[in-house]
Design an enzyme around this catalytic site. Structure first.
Site, PDB file in Angstrom:
ATOM      1  N   TRP B 292      13.629  18.979 -27.564  1.00 54.12           N
ATOM      2  CA  TRP B 292      14.309  18.815 -26.272  1.00 54.12           C
ATOM      3  C   TRP B 292      13.580  17.774 -25.428  1.00 54.12           C
ATOM      4  O   TRP B 292      14.205  16.991 -24.719  1.00 54.12           O
ATOM      5  CB  TRP B 292      14.337  20.157 -25.530  1.00 54.12           C
ATOM      6  N   HIS B 293      12.236  17.759 -25.530  1.00 53.31           N
ATOM      7  CA  HIS B 293      11.473  16.862 -24.677  1.00 53.31           C
ATOM      8  C   HIS B 293      11.665  15.397 -25.018  1.00 53.31           C
ATOM      9  O   HIS B 293      11.636  14.535 -24.136  1.00 53.31           O
ATOM     10  CB  HIS B 293       9.976  17.215 -24.732  1.00 53.31           C
ATOM     11  N   GLY B 294      11.849  15.106 -26.281  1.00 50.11           N
ATOM     12  CA  GLY B 294      12.013  13.693 -26.606  1.00 50.11           C
ATOM     13  C   GLY B 294      12.351  13.474 -28.056  1.00 50.11           C
ATOM     14  O   GLY B 294      12.062  14.313 -28.918  1.00 50.11           O
ATOM     15  N   PHE B 447      13.136  12.634 -19.841  1.00 48.83           N
ATOM     16  CA  PHE B 447      13.728  13.664 -20.689  1.00 48.83           C
ATOM     17  C   PHE B 447      15.118  14.026 -20.187  1.00 48.83           C
ATOM     18  O   PHE B 447      15.744  14.915 -20.669  1.00 48.83           O
ATOM     19  CB  PHE B 447      12.835  14.911 -20.734  1.00 48.83           C
TER      20      PHE B 447
END
Lengths: 327, 447
Positions: B292-294, B447
């Site tokens: 999800w973060h990157g 993000f």
């Protein structure tokens, strides 16, 4: 709601008041003068000898031997290009007059390449002009920055510098640097970095020809024009460098021919004398006289200024009579 | 009014990407309405459709190039060379945040936990509420939507609390996080130019930077919302004082970790399954959280490291310690583990992260020289270190006190002179010590 807004306004006023007081104290206590603009507060009314330029102007001219006989002034500022030399001259033209000798250093990065506003360092160095030039002469003028630089400078500088000023640890940045000698640095490495920095803005057309920066050329012509209007004597000069720097520049096969043909052309067209000390053997290997590969130290600058004035100005009757009689 | 200002706020970054928010909002709104009327298997189809569309937009903009490059690299390993398909897109700011908020809403309606919202404008304002639009907190429908719909009146206490929280957020972001970012960027942009303690310092600095950057943003967002009389959920609660990784994840980016708990971990079976399945659920949830973060394997690895850490913690460590010394040791261990995991997060590649791990102890044979070279190679002088250390001390003191009390409320009970002096000092610290000439973008905006 009224109570909230009233308290908020009071808070803002209190904070601004304290910031103002701290700012005044900082301006008085700070001696670092990192952007080298404090000198403009004491600019002589009638300058007899002066120079413009970038760090090659600041560091390479030292009038210490002439200060008691003549009114001298150094307009040089770090990374300053001709377009800002022109703006400074335009603003301070009343300080020069008939017979004033005006040295205009022409460095290898002066005439070619992109406009300086395209470089990422531009905004950082452009800030200093808010303290010494009117808004119409400042590139990319921003009123917020103007207010900040003139009234809240302590908020815009590095916080470490503010701390140093208050604990009495700040020292004049350029004076400190001027004392150094090139033996303290790796000259070959420094020459490589300096050369990369100086030629990085150069642009070429599709045939590989180096593109001239018209803004800078026009600025140079403008400076010469102002000098002529006021009866001052403009002299173009390229300052001395160490041989490591010259060798690095030479790696760009066409640079020297491009540069010197252009400078000589401008010199001829405008009737302005040009002197090139870049390859002067008295300097190219004299490491004691340099801070690094392309800047003279205090001693070197003193010797260079002496040589310059004696060889160009005092030796020639046409100049000798003029200097000292300026009005 | 909130909707117009929120959309204006977003469009001031990139006007055309407002279409994406509108599209995602419309899809989730219609899905909610249809879910309320649907019965049986049809509900699952609607939920599946809405999730695929909303997450599909996120996938296309954020993960397509990563997925394409990864497939290409994998096929290359099997001697099937193909060029990855690359789409040139700018990642829309906040897309991960608002997508998760819409998906959360649709799932809540599907579960019957909330009724579907009938008013599209109010629903759109809930999705795009500007203080939390670009970097969270990822709000729950139950908390935010009723507040958006309610009539708002100016509340003095709420507004002043909001301003104080914002000031604290600015201090964390502009003074601490930005002050450290220059060193972190310097080292992690070219890690091979450094070795030894410089790498350790950069990693420790990032540990503080990411916390101050993100929690600073959250404080500013929550404070701004309070000015409008809206209470957003708390996103951080002194995470570096946690005594276990489990506790850490209950205190760090609470809105995201609870989102993953409620919508991924628990539906997978949570801990109400066999031990192996439980650990697999845990690992999967953290790998997804990392992703999800990157769109980079470094983020996945960061999530994986935390997942493994939690599994090991569950296997090896017992209950909470009551003795102070052990509690302190556990806190230090959790902090060190988190700092270690952050190096994967901040590295540009796994190769870089590996270099940092293997070179961080170079030269430790001469401890004093090891430390001295570390500071000098990143260019941190004594004055700067002393100033920064004072700020870190303030941060940790406030965080420590926040474990058991609301520090802002407590300060509000002080006498007027002491209280105002403190507020003025904080404002002056922010004004004078905010970093000049360094990148000031929030880390989590990407993000």
């Amino acid at each position: 709601m009224k109570k909230f807004i009233a308290k908020l306004l009071l808070f803002i006023l209190l904070v601004l008041g304290i910031v103002g007081i701290i700012n005044v104290a900082y301006m008085q206590m700070d001696v670092s003068d990192k952007d080298d603009t404090k000198k403009f507060a004491t600019i002589p009314a009638h300058i007899q000898i002066c120079n413009f330029g970038s760090s090659h102007g600041i560091y390479d001219f030292n009038y210490v031997d002439f200060d008691d006989k003549y009114e001298c002034f150094n307009f040089g500022l770090p990374s300053q290009r001709l377009s800002y030399d022109f703006r400074l001259l335009k603003n301070y033209q009343n300080h020069i007059g008939k017979g004033t000798i005006v040295f205009i250093p022409i460095s290898y990065f002066s005439l070619f390449g992109k406009d300086e506003i395209e470089s990422k360092e531009f905004l950082a160095k452009n800030k200093r002009y808010y303290r010494i030039l009117p808004k119409e002469l400042i590139k990319e003028y921003d009123i917020v920055l103007d207010v900040g630089m003139n009234y809240f400078l302590s908020l815009l500088v590095n916080p470490n510098d503010v701390i140093k000023a208050f604990i009495g640890q700040s020292s004049n940045f350029h004076e400190e640097r001027w004392k150094k000698k090139s033996m303290e640095v790796n000259v070959a490495e420094d020459a490589k970095n300096a050369c990369a920095r100086h030629l990085k803005l150069d642009k070429f057309d599709e045939n590989g020809n180096r593109l001239v920066n018209q803004e800078e050329i026009e600025a140079l012509r403008g400076m010469i024009g102002i000098c002529h209007e006021r009866g001052a004597i403009p002299i173009l000069v390229t300052v001395p460098f160490l041989e490591e720097y010259l060798m690095e520049i030479r790696k760009d096969a066409t640079f020297y021919s491009d540069f010197y043909s252009l400078v000589n052309k401008i010199s001829k067209e405008t009737g302005t004398e040009y002197y090139d000390y870049a390859f002067d053997k008295r300097f190219t290997t004299h490491y004691d006289w340099f801070i690094n590969s392309d800047h003279l130290n205090r001693e070197g600058a003193k010797n260079f200024t002496n040589i310059l004035l004696h060889e160009i100005v005092f030796k020639q009757e046409k100049y000798k009579d003029e200097v000292g009689n300026c009005s | 009014m909130i909707l117009v200002s929120s959309y204006y706020f977003y469009m001031s970054w990139n006007a055309k990407y407002i279409v994406l928010i509108l599209f995602t909002t419309l899809v989730s709104y219609l899905a909610g309405r249809m879910l309320e009327r649907a019965e049986g298997g049809k509900k699952e189809k609607i939920l599946g459709f809405a999730a695929v569309v909303c997450l599909g937009v996120l996938f296309y903009f954020k993960y397509f190039n990563f997925f394409s490059a990864s497939v290409s690299e994998m096929l290359g390993l099997f001697f099937v060379p193909i060029d990855p398909i690359v789409v040139n897109l700018v990642l829309p700011v906040g897309i991960s945040f608002y997508t998760f908020q819409t998906v959360g809403y649709v799932i809540d309606v599907y579960r019957g936990e909330i009724p579907a919202e009938r008013h599209f404008g109010k629903y759109a304002a809930f999705i795009s509420f500007f203080p939390q639009l670009v970097a969270g907190p990822i709000e729950r429908t139950k908390n935010l939507l009723p507040q958006i719909k309610a009539e708002h009146y100016f509340d003095y206490d709420s507004a002043t609390y909001g301003l104080k929280l914002m000031a604290w957020g600015y201090f964390k972001k502009l003074v601490i996080a930005d002050g450290l970012s220059q060193y972190v960027c310097k080292v992690y942009d070219a890690p091979r130019s450094y070795e030894g303690f410089a790498l350790v310092l950069a990693t420790l600095f990032f540990t503080l930077q990411i916390y101050c950057d993100f929690s600073g943003y959250s404080d500013i967002a929550i404070g701004t919302a309070k000015l409008f009389g809206v209470d957003l959920m708390m996103n951080f609660k002194s995470p570096y004082f946690s005594q276990s990784l489990k506790e850490f994840w209950g205190r760090w980016h609470i809105s995201l970790s609870s989102w993953f708990r409620d919508y991924v971990y628990i539906p997978l079976g949570g801990n109400r399954v066999g031990r192996c399945q439980h650990y697999a659920n845990l690992l999967l949830t953290f790998l997804a959280s990392g992703l999800w973060h990157g769109a980079n394997w470094t983020f996945v690895l960061w999530g994986g490291v935390h997942g493994i850490g939690l599994i090991l913690e569950d296997l090896l460590l017992g209950k909470k310690e009551s003795r102070r010394i052990w509690r302190m040791l556990r806190t230090i261990c959790v902090f060190s583990f988190c700092a270690f995991a952050w190096l994967f997060f901040v590295s540009h590649s796994i190769v870089d992260a590996w270099y940092v791990i293997t070179s961080a102890l170079n030269g430790i044979g001469s401890p004093l020289e090891y430390l001295r070279r570390g500071f000098s190679s990143i260019g941190m002088g004594k004055t700067k270190l002393a100033a920064e250390a004072c700020f870190w001390a303030i941060l940790f003191y406030v965080d420590y006190r926040s474990l058991n009390e609301d520090v802002i409320e407590k300060i509000g009970n002080w006498g007027v002179v002491a209280r105002w002096s403190l507020y003025i000092c904080l404002a002056l610290l922010v004004l004078f010590f905010s970093q000049k000439g360094v990148a000031t973008e929030f880390v989590y905006f990407q993000f």
